[in-house]
Design a protein around this motif. Structure first.
Motif, PDB file in Angstrom:
ATOM      1  N   ALA A  42      44.360  40.039  38.143  1.00  9.10           N
ATOM      2  CA  ALA A  42      43.441  39.216  37.345  1.00  9.10           C
ATOM      3  C   ALA A  42      42.104  39.056  38.068  1.00  9.10           C
ATOM      4  O   ALA A  42      42.048  38.993  39.293  1.00  9.10           O
ATOM      5  CB  ALA A  42      44.058  37.844  37.108  1.00  9.10           C
ATOM      6  N   LEU A  43      41.038  39.007  37.282  1.00  6.45           N
ATOM      7  CA  LEU A  43      39.709  38.702  37.807  1.00  6.45           C
ATOM      8  C   LEU A  43      39.037  37.751  36.828  1.00  6.45           C
ATOM      9  O   LEU A  43      39.286  37.807  35.627  1.00  6.45           O
ATOM     10  CB  LEU A  43      38.860  39.972  37.941  1.00  6.45           C
ATOM     11  CG  LEU A  43      39.291  41.013  38.952  1.00  6.45           C
ATOM     12  CD1 LEU A  43      38.389  42.254  38.833  1.00  6.45           C
ATOM     13  CD2 LEU A  43      39.239  40.474  40.380  1.00  6.45           C
ATOM     14  N   CYS A  44      38.167  36.896  37.341  1.00  2.39           N
ATOM     15  CA  CYS A  44      37.411  36.039  36.432  1.00  2.39           C
ATOM     16  C   CYS A  44      36.106  36.745  36.050  1.00  2.39           C
ATOM     17  O   CYS A  44      35.794  37.833  36.542  1.00  2.39           O
ATOM     18  CB  CYS A  44      37.129  34.680  37.073  1.00  2.39           C
ATOM     19  SG  CYS A  44      35.881  34.698  38.373  1.00  2.39           S
ATOM     20  N   GLY A  45      35.347  36.119  35.168  1.00  2.00           N
ATOM     21  CA  GLY A  45      34.098  36.720  34.705  1.00  2.00           C
ATOM     22  C   GLY A  45      33.114  36.985  35.827  1.00  2.00           C
ATOM     23  O   GLY A  45      32.354  37.970  35.778  1.00  2.00           O
ATOM     24  N   LYS A  46      33.116  36.135  36.810  1.00  2.00           N
ATOM     25  CA  LYS A  46      32.196  36.344  37.936  1.00  2.00           C
ATOM     26  C   LYS A  46      32.572  37.610  38.702  1.00  2.00           C
ATOM     27  O   LYS A  46      31.723  38.437  39.026  1.00  2.00           O
ATOM     28  CB  LYS A  46      32.214  35.131  38.874  1.00  2.00           C
ATOM     29  CG  LYS A  46      31.711  33.853  38.228  1.00  2.00           C
ATOM     30  CD  LYS A  46      31.673  32.695  39.209  1.00  2.00           C
ATOM     31  CE  LYS A  46      33.029  32.171  39.589  1.00  2.00           C
ATOM     32  NZ  LYS A  46      33.557  31.100  38.725  1.00  2.00           N
ATOM     33  N   GLY A  47      33.867  37.734  39.009  1.00  2.00           N
ATOM     34  CA  GLY A  47      34.312  38.909  39.741  1.00  2.00           C
ATOM     35  C   GLY A  47      34.099  40.189  38.947  1.00  2.00           C
ATOM     36  O   GLY A  47      33.632  41.203  39.481  1.00  2.00           O
ATOM     37  N   GLN A  48      34.393  40.124  37.644  1.00  2.69           N
ATOM     38  CA  GLN A  48      34.261  41.322  36.816  1.00  2.69           C
ATOM     39  C   GLN A  48      32.822  41.820  36.749  1.00  2.69           C
ATOM     40  O   GLN A  48      32.571  43.012  36.660  1.00  2.69           O
ATOM     41  CB  GLN A  48      34.754  41.020  35.397  1.00  2.69           C
ATOM     42  CG  GLN A  48      36.255  41.163  35.267  1.00  2.69           C
ATOM     43  CD  GLN A  48      36.787  40.479  34.014  1.00  2.69           C
ATOM     44  OE1 GLN A  48      36.037  39.858  33.275  1.00  2.69           O
ATOM     45  NE2 GLN A  48      38.076  40.594  33.823  1.00  2.69           N
ATOM     46  N   SER A  49      31.879  40.889  36.807  1.00  2.90           N
ATOM     47  CA  SER A  49      30.473  41.278  36.665  1.00  2.90           C
ATOM     48  C   SER A  49      29.754  41.402  37.997  1.00  2.90           C
ATOM     49  O   SER A  49      28.527  41.523  38.036  1.00  2.90           O
ATOM     50  CB  SER A  49      29.755  40.255  35.766  1.00  2.90           C
ATOM     51  OG  SER A  49      29.770  38.982  36.381  1.00  2.90           O
ATOM     52  N   ALA A  50      30.504  41.345  39.106  1.00  3.00           N
ATOM     53  CA  ALA A  50      29.866  41.270  40.426  1.00  3.00           C
ATOM     54  C   ALA A  50      28.998  42.492  40.726  1.00  3.00           C
ATOM     55  O   ALA A  50      28.025  42.389  41.492  1.00  3.00           O
ATOM     56  CB  ALA A  50      30.934  41.103  41.510  1.00  3.00           C
ATOM     57  N   ALA A  51      29.322  43.637  40.123  1.00  6.11           N
ATOM     58  CA  ALA A  51      28.586  44.844  40.471  1.00  6.11           C
ATOM     59  C   ALA A  51      27.156  44.841  39.954  1.00  6.11           C
ATOM     60  O   ALA A  51      26.313  45.617  40.412  1.00  6.11           O
ATOM     61  CB  ALA A  51      29.332  46.078  39.942  1.00  6.11           C
ATOM     62  N   ALA A  52      26.876  43.935  38.995  1.00  7.45           N
ATOM     63  CA  ALA A  52      25.522  43.912  38.422  1.00  7.45           C
ATOM     64  C   ALA A  52      24.466  43.690  39.491  1.00  7.45           C
ATOM     65  O   ALA A  52      23.337  44.191  39.388  1.00  7.45           O
ATOM     66  CB  ALA A  52      25.432  42.828  37.344  1.00  7.45           C
ATOM     67  N   LEU A  53      24.837  42.945  40.529  1.00  8.39           N
ATOM     68  CA  LEU A  53      23.843  42.612  41.555  1.00  8.39           C
ATOM     69  C   LEU A  53      23.594  43.758  42.530  1.00  8.39           C
ATOM     70  O   LEU A  53      22.711  43.673  43.379  1.00  8.39           O
ATOM     71  CB  LEU A  53      24.291  41.381  42.343  1.00  8.39           C
ATOM     72  CG  LEU A  53      24.105  40.051  41.608  1.00  8.39           C
ATOM     73  CD1 LEU A  53      24.639  38.915  42.457  1.00  8.39           C
ATOM     74  CD2 LEU A  53      22.637  39.825  41.299  1.00  8.39           C
ATOM     75  N   LEU A  54      24.409  44.822  42.406  1.00  8.42           N
ATOM     76  CA  LEU A  54      24.184  45.957  43.300  1.00  8.42           C
ATOM     77  C   LEU A  54      22.973  46.776  42.860  1.00  8.42           C
ATOM     78  O   LEU A  54      22.424  47.555  43.640  1.00  8.42           O
ATOM     79  CB  LEU A  54      25.430  46.848  43.335  1.00  8.42           C
ATOM     80  CG  LEU A  54      26.684  46.184  43.943  1.00  8.42           C
ATOM     81  CD1 LEU A  54      27.922  47.031  43.658  1.00  8.42           C
ATOM     82  CD2 LEU A  54      26.505  45.964  45.435  1.00  8.42           C
ATOM     83  N   ALA A  55      22.568  46.593  41.619  1.00 10.74           N
ATOM     84  CA  ALA A  55      21.430  47.373  41.112  1.00 10.74           C
ATOM     85  C   ALA A  55      20.146  46.972  41.833  1.00 10.74           C
ATOM     86  O   ALA A  55      19.888  45.782  42.019  1.00 10.74           O
ATOM     87  CB  ALA A  55      21.287  47.131  39.610  1.00 10.74           C
TER      88      ALA A  55
END
Lengths: 698, 394
Positions: A42-55
């Motif tokens: 399981a992951l929460c919304g924060k974890g699922q979207s964490a890659a956005a900040l790598l851009a």
């Protein structure tokens, strides 16, 4: 990049996740890892979207320095580092070594936390170091150390929770703050166990509970003592356990007698029948746990409050046994490891004490310095910030992994203190509100781009492997420390390589309470983490603490026996309402990361004031009306969100936002006398409808 | 109790003072509010001890005289002690009703006659109750009701003789009192309100109680619960201002360097006689004397009456009977034995009572103590949302 097993950049669960290459031009794909026992996929919304900040567009990719006109402009790494090193040197020369300081974070890896502490004490020779974890777990840490002789967030794995008889969750809202942990609570109830939630708000977590106790903010201590009273009165004291494994029960019984249930009802607003029901549920089965989070801890009596909840465990024999005990649900990603390895003003790696000669000697030997050259203990986080730019305070400050402009109490005051510094340098991967004030901003790598270990809330040491390279222009925090130390005359002793730092950390903690000596990157690669203490390479680690003895020299746990006292700022006629603060499901801490993720900001766009319809009625306010909230320290404006989930005498604000809606403009920096934790969770405010635009008050 | 809290708080606040507690009783300070539970055996007597911080305890050392000018006190055993500041927390004594036959020939209380104010009273009463057959409690206030319930819990048939129009008339309206009476009846306690006890019957030992109506109740055990009166003798002899209680100003002082708190104190004409204001006064005085807040002032407080006596529970505050211009919101459920009532003027709370169903006691008491308005939905102060959402959903 290749597919890499790693862990989430956010909270202390450190959910296992797998990063795989994304589609062309897209960030990496993130999936939860089934085999990791904390989140089991399981992951929460924060974890699922964490890659956005790598851009690259979302982040800093070149150093910034403040030029003569007062603007931040791009600079080379060497110019930025030279300026900071020079400022540090100058502060020490003019004002003494303690004038150059460091402010760390509970999200930093163990390696960074360790090297940051070493940097302050060796490269700067300064006592001025503390970190934002002071604002998170310090009260629980102090109370655990006093009770058990050792502080580890959870003395058992999270996966034990479904197997206990009853969990009392005090001031914790995992359904919003760490959603993947909720499955353990659901399973607890599916197994026939019961859940009691103590929270002034009827949170999503409270909705899951068998019993919700809704005390007035700042009265969790009295509530715990009222329950202890009922435990004594109703014959639920485990006399055998108390006699064999504890000391100080007589004092605890006396303090329980001074807090009889009817008195506690008047103090807390929790009816006596509900107190009785809580004790009935907690003692109905032979095992039980009490878990606290920031609610009871972030108070000017946080240490005493946690102590009282621990007393409840000790009196009923629910500690130091399988499936029983007290635990703290640590908040930040490396809240646990971050507090073990020397970022704290009074501690050296492994929880060693800066005031203990043997501890000083042990660490000095690893560091190759004379123990006499190590500074003594420094001041706590808020005190460090409060004195910044003043006589005796720091003049130059290095901030790493923290955003105190948003997250510190009385944030308006803290902002002014940071502005009064001669030099502020901030290492971050986004241009945080604190970075906006800096003289030098250093763009650093983030979780998926660098290797390091973290210790989650269970005391489980985990390895996060770099999955991809940072963008050009970005360097690691370890590089920053290495480069600054070199400029300050310490070309050796500050490795850039995380594994090398970890090996040194292992040597520095050998024989210490938080002993990592037996842990290596090789071992962590093959195992789902290792619980410290782990003193030798062949040692399996210690998932469960205290089963045979507690960590005090006599092996016994100690009752705290505290007494109720009011909050530092009780409501009065000018400020008649209580304010409490907290988090929302879509944002993390100061929001510096999550506010930059479009999906999260769309779901939860801004601050608000949650209040009861009865209170709104007296203000003549409707849902969505802009409210002006005023405390003795500042004001905040945010729209009203009406909810019967909150007590009518209390309003709630999330603290993730800067600017006009900054909750911490209002909060009170009254400090706990032991932990130096500020009183984030309760202060007195006045709530009004905000005047229409154009009529704003001065 | 007030003294113990004061000593504990002085210690907690780091007061730079040597604190000595003098008391006539043999025990260290204890929680008097829990005495009825000692009678039922729920608490052991020693378990009632309260924390006193670093204070020195002088138990069994009654102070018999004060010299407030010379700042010395004299003890029953002839010892004297000097002090810088003196706090009187002498509490209250049971009121003796005008009743014939209270005393034996030697002037001591008649055998079988008891008060219930101290642990010593409690021990005597428990020993006597073990062999007694029928008990009468004279007085239907808080103490009388809790004593009657405790004796009933020991298996004795108990009757309450109460002079007032209904039980607990200082706190409860007639409807609430009726609910309490019903609950007591269920526990084996009969109540005779609007009845005055006139005399005790019996030779060496009490054998009965004569009522003013001429009726006689059989009883070999009688408990006097006719209220308490502030213990002011010591203060009076020392020339301190005494009205109903020891008269204190907003600094809780009755003379320079001399203070009074708790049941013995009278402030602006009010003697609270409850544990919560005593605690608050102790806290305030500790802040003053420790220097933590030397300007703290006591301006009075709202109070709330609260009784838990086994299965019998009530909370009450403010006016009992409603003024003519007030609104009354009342929920009575004779089957469940509950009674809930609010007295309002506009949305201002004037009084209220909960009997038998205390689910909203916390909300209601906080609203009353903080002087908050009742809000647009006063019924929410009497009816709680379901407390166990998850269980009902299961």
């Amino acid at each position: 990049m290749t597919t890499t097993d790693t862990h989430c950049p956010y909270c202390a669960l450190q959910c296992g996740m797998r990063l795989a290459p994304g589609a062309a031009g897209e960030p990496p794909d993130i999936t939860g890892r089934e085999e990791f026992p904390v989140n089991r996929g399981a992951l929460c919304g924060k974890g699922q979207s964490a890659a956005a900040l790598l851009a690259p567009a979302a982040r800093l990719t070149e150093p910034l320095v403040r030029d003569a006109s007062g603007e931040l402009r791009p600079a080379t790494w060497s110019e930025a580092l030279d300026r900071t090193a020079e400022a540090m040197r100058r502060a020490a020369e003019v004002y003494g070594p303690d004038a150059a300081g460091v402010f760390g974070g509970g999200g930093l890896t163990n390696e960074k936390a360790y090297l940051l502490g070493k940097f302050a004490r060796v490269a700067l020779g300064s006592s001025a170091i503390d970190y934002n974890g002071r604002f998170c777990m310090s009260s629980a840490a102090a109370a655990s150390r006093a009770a058990f002789g050792l502080d580890r967030g959870l003395p058992f794995p999270l996966a034990d929770i479904p197997h206990t008889g009853c969990v009392i969750l005090v001031g914790s809202n995992p359904a919003e703050t760490m959603p993947p942990a909720v499955r353990h609570l659901r399973e607890l109830r599916e197994n026939g166990g019961t859940l009691i939630v103590v929270d002034p708000r009827r949170t999503r977590t409270a909705e899951l509970a068998d019993l919700h106790l809704q005390p007035l903010p700042g009265t969790d201590l009295a509530l715990a003592l009222g329950l202890l009273h009922l435990v004594v009165a109703d014959g639920h004291v485990d006399e055998e356990f108390v006699a064999a494994r504890t000391t100080g029960f007589d004092a605890a019984r006396a303090t329980a007698m001074a807090h009889w249930p009817e008195r506690v009802e008047a103090l807390t607003g929790v009816p006596v029948p509900a107190q009785r029901e809580a004790v009935r549920l907690f003692t109905a089965r032979p095992t039980g746990m009490v878990l606290t989070a920031r609610g009871p801890e972030q108070q000017s009596k946080g240490t005493a409050t946690v102590g009282a909840w621990i007393d409840l465990c000790l009196a009923t024999g629910r500690a130091g046994r399988p499936y029983s005990g007290y635990g703290c649900l640590t908040g930040q990603g490396n809240g646990q490891g971050g507090r073990e390895h020397g970022q704290k003003a009074d501690q050296l790696p492994g929880y060693r004490s800066l005031e203990d000669p043997a501890d000083r000697a042990a660490v000095a030997a690893v560091w190759g310095v004379d123990p006499g050259h190590l500074p003594r203990s420094g001041t706590s986080a808020y005190e460090l910030l409060d004195r910044a730019g003043r006589p005796g305070g720091v003049r130059t400050l290095l901030v790493m992994g923290s955003n105190p402009v948003v997250s510190a109490p009385d944030a308006g005051h803290v902002t002014r203190r940071l502005q009064a510094l001669d030099h502020l340098v901030v290492c971050d991967f986004v241009l945080s509100e604190t970075a906006l004030l800096a003289d030098v901003v250093l763009p650093v790598a983030q979780w998926a781009e660098e290797t390091g270990t973290l210790t989650n809330l269970e005391g489980r040491v985990l390895l996060r492997r770099a999955a991809l390279a940072p963008p050009p222009g970005v360097r690691t925090d370890l590089h920053v420390l290495h480069a600054l130390a070199a400029r300050l005359g310490h070309p050796r002793g500050f490795p850039e390589d995380a594994e090398e730092v970890f090996a040194e950390l292992g040597r520095a903690t050998a024989g210490a309470p938080a002993d990592y000596a037996g842990i290596s990157y090789d071992r962590l690669t093959g195992e789902p983490g290792i619980h410290w203490p782990c003193p030798a390479p062949g040692h399996p680690g210690t998932p469960r603490l205290f089963l045979d003895r507690f960590a005090h020299p006599d092996g016994r746990a100690r009752f705290a026996a505290p007494t109720h006292r009011p909050s530092a700022e009780e409501p009065d006629s000018a400020y008649p309402t209580r304010l409490t603060t907290g988090r929302t499901v879509h944002h993390y801490q100061s929001g510096a990361q999550t506010r930059r993720v479009a999906a999260l900001t769309a779901a939860d766009p801004g601050p608000y004031v949650e209040l009861h319809p009865d209170l709104a009625d007296t203000l003549g306010a409707d849902d969505g009306d802009l409210l002006l909230v005023t405390s003795r320290r500042g004001t905040a404006t945010a729209p009203a969100r009406l909810s019967k989930a909150i007590r009518p005498d209390t309003v709630f604000m999330p603290f993730h936002w800067p600017g006009a809606g900054r909750a911490n403009s209002l909060t009170h920096a009254a400090l706990d006398p032991v932990s130096r934790m500020p009183e984030f969770k309760v202060c007195a405010v006045r709530v009004e409808k905000a005047p229409p635009a154009g009529e704003a008050r001065p | 109790m007030a003294a113990a809290r004061l000593a504990q708080q002085l210690d907690a606040l780091g007061a730079d003072a040597e604190v000595t507690l003098y008391g006539g009783e043999p025990e260290a300070p204890y929680n008097r509010a829990l005495i009825a539970d000692v009678l039922t055996g729920r608490h052991r007597p020693a378990d009632l001890a309260l924390p006193v911080g670093a204070a020195r305890l002088r138990t069994g050392s009654e102070v018999v005289a004060l010299d407030t000018a010379g700042r010395t006190l004299a003890l029953a055993d002839g010892d004297r002690a000097r002090y810088d500041d003196l706090v009187l927390a002498t509490g209250a004594n049971p009121v003796l009703p005008p009743l014939r036959g209270l005393f034996a020939a030697d002037g001591s209380w008649r055998t079988g006659l008891h008060a219930l104010r101290s642990l010593a009273d409690c021990a005597r009463l428990a020993a006597d109750a073990a062999t007694a057959h029928r008990a009468v409690v004279i007085g239907g206030g808080v103490l009388g009701v809790s004593a009657a319930r405790a004796l009933a819990a020991l298996g004795l048939p108990v009757e309450i003789v109460h002079q007032g129009p209904h039980l607990l008339e200082r706190h409860l309206d007639e409807g609430a009192a009726h609910a309490v009476r019903q609950a007591l009846a269920g526990l084996g306690v009969e109540t005779y309100p609007a009845n005055r006890a006139r005399a005790l019957d019996g030779e060496d030992r009490v054998a009965g109680v004569f009522l003013a109506t001429g009726h006689r109740l059989d009883a070999d055990l009688v408990v006097l619960a006719c209220g308490v009166r502030p213990r002011t003798g010591l203060a009076h002899s020392a020339g301190l201002p005494v009205g109903r209680g020891i008269q204190v100003d907003d600094t809780l002082a009755c003379a320079p360097g001399t203070y009074a708190i708790g049941d013995c104190a009278e402030h602006r004409g009010v003697v609270h006689g409850l544990a919560a204001p005593a605690w608050d006064q102790a806290d305030l005085l500790a802040r003053r004397l420790s220097g933590a807040d030397p300007d703290a002032r006591w301006t009075g407080t709202r109070t709330l009456a609260r009784l838990t006596a086994g299965p019998l529970e009530y909370a009450a505050f403010g006016v009992g009977e409603a003024p003519a211009d007030a609104d009354v919101l009342c929920l009575g459920d004779a089957t469940r034995g509950t009674y809930r009532r609010l007295v309002l003027r506009g949305d201002r709370l004037l009084g209220g009572a909960l009997v038998g169903d205390l689910a909203t006691a916390g909300t209601l008491s906080r609203a009353w103590l903080e002087g908050r308005p009742a809000g647009p939905d006063p019924l929410s102060l009497l009816v709680a949302p379901p407390a166990h959402p998850a269980r009902t959903a299961r």
